[in-house]
Design an enzyme around this catalytic site. Sequence first.
Site, PDB file in Angstrom:
ATOM      1  N   ASN A   1       0.855  -1.234   0.013  1.00  0.00           N
ATOM      2  CA  ASN A   1      -0.086   0.215   0.009  1.00  0.00           C
ATOM      3  C   ASN A   1       0.841   1.291   0.058  1.00  0.00           C
ATOM      4  OD1 ASN A   1       0.446   0.751   3.036  1.00  0.00           O
ATOM      5  ND2 ASN A   1      -0.345  -1.020   3.233  1.00  0.00           N
TER       6      ASN A   1
ATOM      7  N   ASP B   1      -4.513  -6.014   5.156  1.00  0.00           N
ATOM      8  CA  ASP B   1      -5.389  -6.982   5.957  1.00  0.00           C
ATOM      9  C   ASP B   1      -5.268  -8.414   5.214  1.00  0.00           C
ATOM     10  OD1 ASP B   1      -6.637  -5.218   7.506  1.00  0.00           O
ATOM     11  OD2 ASP B   1      -7.667  -4.000   5.800  1.00  0.00           O
TER      12      ASP B   1
ATOM     13  N   LYS C   1       9.125 -17.257  -9.587  1.00  0.00           N
ATOM     14  CA  LYS C   1       8.526 -16.241 -10.182  1.00  0.00           C
ATOM     15  C   LYS C   1       7.201 -16.720 -11.077  1.00  0.00           C
ATOM     16  CE  LYS C   1       8.759 -12.250 -13.306  1.00  0.00           C
ATOM     17  NZ  LYS C   1       9.568 -11.270 -14.609  1.00  0.00           N
TER      18      LYS C   1
ATOM     19  N   PHE D   1      -4.577   3.514  14.530  1.00  0.00           N
ATOM     20  CA  PHE D   1      -4.781   4.841  13.505  1.00  0.00           C
ATOM     21  C   PHE D   1      -5.702   4.492  12.555  1.00  0.00           C
ATOM     22  CE2 PHE D   1      -1.733   8.426  13.304  1.00  0.00           C
ATOM     23  CZ  PHE D   1      -1.184   7.921  14.350  1.00  0.00           C
TER      24      PHE D   1
ATOM     25  N   LYS E   1     -14.344   1.719  14.602  1.00  0.00           N
ATOM     26  CA  LYS E   1     -13.074   1.037  14.488  1.00  0.00           C
ATOM     27  C   LYS E   1     -12.527   0.981  16.084  1.00  0.00           C
ATOM     28  CE  LYS E   1     -11.093   0.776  10.743  1.00  0.00           C
ATOM     29  NZ  LYS E   1     -10.552   1.153   9.662  1.00  0.00           N
TER      30      LYS E   1
ATOM     31  N   LYS F   1     -11.985  -2.521  17.662  1.00  0.00           N
ATOM     32  CA  LYS F   1     -10.706  -3.045  18.097  1.00  0.00           C
ATOM     33  C   LYS F   1     -10.510  -3.170  19.507  1.00  0.00           C
ATOM     34  CE  LYS F   1      -9.081  -2.602  13.639  1.00  0.00           C
ATOM     35  NZ  LYS F   1      -7.811  -3.309  12.790  1.00  0.00           N
TER      36      LYS F   1
HETATM   37  O1  C5P Z   1      -8.883  -2.014  10.091  1.00  0.00           O
HETATM   38  P1  C5P Z   1      -7.972  -1.058   9.866  1.00  0.00           P
HETATM   39  O2  C5P Z   1      -6.622  -1.800   8.915  1.00  0.00           O
HETATM   40  O3  C5P Z   1      -8.661  -0.007   9.277  1.00  0.00           O
HETATM   41  O4  C5P Z   1      -7.304  -0.575  11.241  1.00  0.00           O
HETATM   42  C1  C5P Z   1      -6.459   0.535  11.285  1.00  0.00           C
HETATM   43  C2  C5P Z   1      -5.590   0.204  12.508  1.00  0.00           C
HETATM   44  O5  C5P Z   1      -5.430  -1.261  12.803  1.00  0.00           O
HETATM   45  C3  C5P Z   1      -4.056   0.601  12.618  1.00  0.00           C
HETATM   46  O6  C5P Z   1      -3.688   1.112  13.870  1.00  0.00           O
HETATM   47  C4  C5P Z   1      -3.343  -0.512  11.905  1.00  0.00           C
HETATM   48  O7  C5P Z   1      -2.015  -0.143  12.443  1.00  0.00           O
HETATM   49  C5  C5P Z   1      -4.177  -1.691  12.554  1.00  0.00           C
HETATM   50  N1  C5P Z   1      -3.907  -2.883  11.808  1.00  0.00           N
HETATM   51  C6  C5P Z   1      -3.459  -4.094  12.392  1.00  0.00           C
HETATM   52  N2  C5P Z   1      -3.554  -5.037  11.883  1.00  0.00           N
HETATM   53  C7  C5P Z   1      -4.025  -5.283  10.696  1.00  0.00           C
HETATM   54  C8  C5P Z   1      -4.546  -4.178  10.058  1.00  0.00           C
HETATM   55  C9  C5P Z   1      -4.779  -3.005  10.664  1.00  0.00           C
HETATM   56  O8  C5P Z   1      -2.781  -4.023  13.486  1.00  0.00           O
HETATM   57  N3  C5P Z   1      -4.026  -6.298  10.240  1.00  0.00           N
END
Ligand code: C5P
Length: 404
Positions: free
Chosen positions: A208, A277, A287, A328, A342, A346
Amino acid sequence: MKAPRILLGVSGGIAAYKAAEIVRSLVKEGADVRVVLTSRGAEFITPLTLATLSGHAVARDEFHEEPSPVIDHIELAQWADVLVVAPATANVLARFAQGEGSDLLSTIHLAFKGSVVLAPAMNPKMWDHARTRANVACLEQAGEIIVSPESGFVACGDEGAGRLAATETIVRETLLAAALSDAMAGKKVVVSAGPTWEAVDPVRYVGNRSSGKMGYAVARAARARGAEVILVSGPSGLASPWGVERIVVESAVEMRDAIFSSAAGASLIVMAAAVADHRPRERAPAKLKPDKGKGYSLDMVPNPDILKELCAARERGDLPTELTLVGFAAETGDAVRKGEAKREHKGCDLLVANDVGAAGAGFGSDTNVVTIISATGRDDLPLMSKLEVANRLLDAVDVWCRAR
Ligand code: C5P
């Protein structure tokens, strides 16, 4: 409380005359001020003025002029809580960025371990020059605080950014740096930053656009407050901030392992990384050669949600209840509402929501526009540098910790 000990470096620009006002204001605010005057600086302001206002002999390269014994640069560097240089000429910025020890001020800078505040002043063309920009970036990277010059007419008649910042601004930043210099001493902070790369095969990855700038700013700000900082960074072109232990990882799984193995004894974990994600189910050993001209699908599986796992571990008692967890959320549109949802989902204490589509915000930018969300309220911050956002976040963490 002991008076903040401020070492003021005065270098040779016309704005050196304003150093008198800076000393006076700092002393008025209760600071103990000592002055280091470069030989060029002494052409613009007399040592007698600065000695009278500060109440101390002025340290200079030409010691023979002083009746007092030689002032040792190491002693001065050890004495001060903050080194502020105002005005800092283009030459001072270059010498500091190069790590020169060619005069008293630059040797003090090299020997100094506390917060450095630099208030540049110069001709706008010099301030704009690519070398000056690079020197400023290098010093900022090292955690030094730049009090940017203001725009307007400068002494030589040119117009643009280059005029020394207002005395109040320099004094405020200096006293803030002194107050914060040990605010997080003895605390361990873990920060994640940057993107993750999820390997498809030895050549390709899914990633990303995160630059890592926000997380690196949080690491620098926590270090400037005296914390022990571990920065777990995904792939990023950024240099490791001064005084920070950096662990470089590539994938989300590696990031999770590095964070959990760094978490022992931490009082704060900030997840600023843009963790992918999903990842390809398997990393192909060679490859991939998909048929040209035809599409193909990647079989993706979910990655661990590191922040959620940290929150769950705290809930179970595997991590201490006093540990503060910050997430974040980079969103495109309706960032605050999504951020609030969120944070609850979380289970973290604070969540910094930003709309990556907004002007001046998002990946790669040096500025950000964020809202800091907690269970009890939210703080909508205006456009500011990522370092300022980092400082506001650490302030919010402090308030949060005191309230719970
Ligand atoms: O679910 P999302 O990606 O929007 O959440 C963002 C937050 O969750 C950020 O703090 C990111 O560092 C954390 N995150 C994580 N592990 C993931 C995805 C996001 O710790 N697989």
